[in-house]
Design a protein around this motif. Structure first.
Motif, mmCIF file in Angstrom:
data_model
loop_
_atom_site.group_PDB
_atom_site.id
_atom_site.type_symbol
_atom_site.label_atom_id
_atom_site.label_comp_id
_atom_site.label_asym_id
_atom_site.label_seq_id
_atom_site.Cartn_x
_atom_site.Cartn_y
_atom_site.Cartn_z
ATOM 1 N N ARG A 1 -8.478 -13.344 5.551
ATOM 2 C CA ARG A 1 -8.002 -11.801 4.816
ATOM 3 C C ARG A 1 -9.119 -10.787 5.041
ATOM 4 O O ARG A 1 -9.713 -11.308 3.976
ATOM 5 C CB ARG A 1 -7.127 -12.123 3.808
ATOM 6 N N TRP B 1 -7.779 -1.114 11.840
ATOM 7 C CA TRP B 1 -8.643 -2.072 11.943
ATOM 8 C C TRP B 1 -9.032 -2.105 13.560
ATOM 9 O O TRP B 1 -7.962 -2.158 14.344
ATOM 10 C CB TRP B 1 -8.267 -3.480 11.602
ATOM 11 N N ALA C 1 -5.207 -3.105 14.902
ATOM 12 C CA ALA C 1 -3.965 -2.572 14.161
ATOM 13 C C ALA C 1 -3.960 -1.169 13.441
ATOM 14 O O ALA C 1 -4.991 -0.833 13.185
ATOM 15 C CB ALA C 1 -3.461 -3.664 13.030
ATOM 16 N N THR D 1 3.723 -0.037 11.252
ATOM 17 C CA THR D 1 2.617 -0.483 11.602
ATOM 18 C C THR D 1 2.489 -0.549 13.056
ATOM 19 O O THR D 1 3.579 -0.518 13.818
ATOM 20 C CB THR D 1 2.407 -2.011 11.109
ATOM 21 N N TYR E 1 0.332 -2.718 16.485
ATOM 22 C CA TYR E 1 -0.612 -4.063 16.859
ATOM 23 C C TYR E 1 -0.870 -3.972 18.216
ATOM 24 O O TYR E 1 -0.086 -3.637 19.289
ATOM 25 C CB TYR E 1 0.112 -5.110 16.278
ATOM 26 N N PHE F 1 -1.348 -11.365 13.266
ATOM 27 C CA PHE F 1 -2.022 -10.199 12.250
ATOM 28 C C PHE F 1 -1.081 -9.607 11.562
ATOM 29 O O PHE F 1 -0.303 -9.016 12.224
ATOM 30 C CB PHE F 1 -3.153 -9.563 12.850
ATOM 31 N N ILE G 1 -1.266 -6.037 9.054
ATOM 32 C CA ILE G 1 -1.970 -4.963 8.565
ATOM 33 C C ILE G 1 -1.220 -4.602 7.052
ATOM 34 O O ILE G 1 0.168 -4.359 7.411
ATOM 35 C CB ILE G 1 -2.333 -3.857 9.437
ATOM 36 N N TYR H 1 -5.931 -4.157 4.028
ATOM 37 C CA TYR H 1 -5.997 -5.408 4.369
ATOM 38 C C TYR H 1 -5.653 -5.771 5.818
ATOM 39 O O TYR H 1 -4.762 -5.054 6.423
ATOM 40 C CB TYR H 1 -4.836 -6.157 3.434
ATOM 41 N N LEU H 2 -6.101 -6.770 6.351
ATOM 42 C CA LEU H 2 -5.614 -7.626 7.824
ATOM 43 C C LEU H 2 -5.772 -9.115 7.208
ATOM 44 O O LEU H 2 -6.789 -9.889 7.104
ATOM 45 C CB LEU H 2 -6.694 -6.957 8.723
ATOM 46 N N MET I 1 -4.979 -12.505 8.858
ATOM 47 C CA MET I 1 -5.379 -13.100 10.180
ATOM 48 C C MET I 1 -5.042 -14.432 10.319
ATOM 49 O O MET I 1 -5.434 -15.122 9.525
ATOM 50 C CB MET I 1 -6.670 -12.798 10.760
ATOM 51 N N TYR J 1 -15.603 -6.793 12.792
ATOM 52 C CA TYR J 1 -14.411 -6.175 12.582
ATOM 53 C C TYR J 1 -14.574 -4.793 11.659
ATOM 54 O O TYR J 1 -15.403 -4.846 10.406
ATOM 55 C CB TYR J 1 -13.228 -7.126 11.854
ATOM 56 N N CYS K 1 -12.904 -1.323 9.706
ATOM 57 C CA CYS K 1 -11.674 -0.595 9.161
ATOM 58 C C CYS K 1 -12.091 1.068 9.591
ATOM 59 O O CYS K 1 -13.456 1.283 9.586
ATOM 60 C CB CYS K 1 -11.345 -0.426 7.904
#
Length: 122
Positions: free
Chosen positions: A19, A36, A49, A57, A59, A67, A69, A79-80, A82, A93, A95
């Motif tokens: 996460r 993300w 995402a 959302t 994706y 995943f 978000i 947050y992500l 995964m 990764y 943001c």
């Protein structure tokens, strides 16, 4: 002064979970779209995402169903989650924030964090 700080990256075996978190400051979280992105060595930055003001959302096909978000406006954190990670998910990764509508196009985003590394081994 917009500031985004990612955390939560690491090394995990295929099939595992991580996460990611992104702590935001310097702007009104509730009025922005947050996303993300990821970038592997030698590849272009890829949208993963995006989440809008109302929680809607978006994706990429490569992560859809694996995943998730989410955001906490009161804590100003993105947050992500995964799950079912694959070796091809390995990347830095990032943001990012924009004031327009949700999109997975990196050039549409205005502000970026420095990234957190995710490595998935087979």
């Amino acid at each position: 002064h917009v500031q985004l700080v990612e955390s939560g990256g690491g090394s995990v075996q295929a099939g595992g979970s991580l996460r990611l978190s992104c702590a935001a400051s310097g702007y009104t979280v509730s009025s922005t779209r947050m996303g993300w992105f990821r970038q592997a060595p030698g590849k272009e930055r890829e949208g993963v995402a995006c989440i809008g003001r109302d929680g809607i959302t978006m994706y990429s096909d490569s992560v859809k169903g694996r995943f998730t978000i989410s955001k906490d406006d009161s804590e100003r954190i993105l947050y992500l989650q995964m799950n079912s990670l694959k070796p091809e998910d390995s990347a830095m990764y990032y943001c990012a924030v924009r004031y327009g509508g949700c999109t997975l196009n990196a050039t549409d985003f205005n502000y970026w964090g420095r990234g957190t590394q995710v490595t998935v081994s087979s």
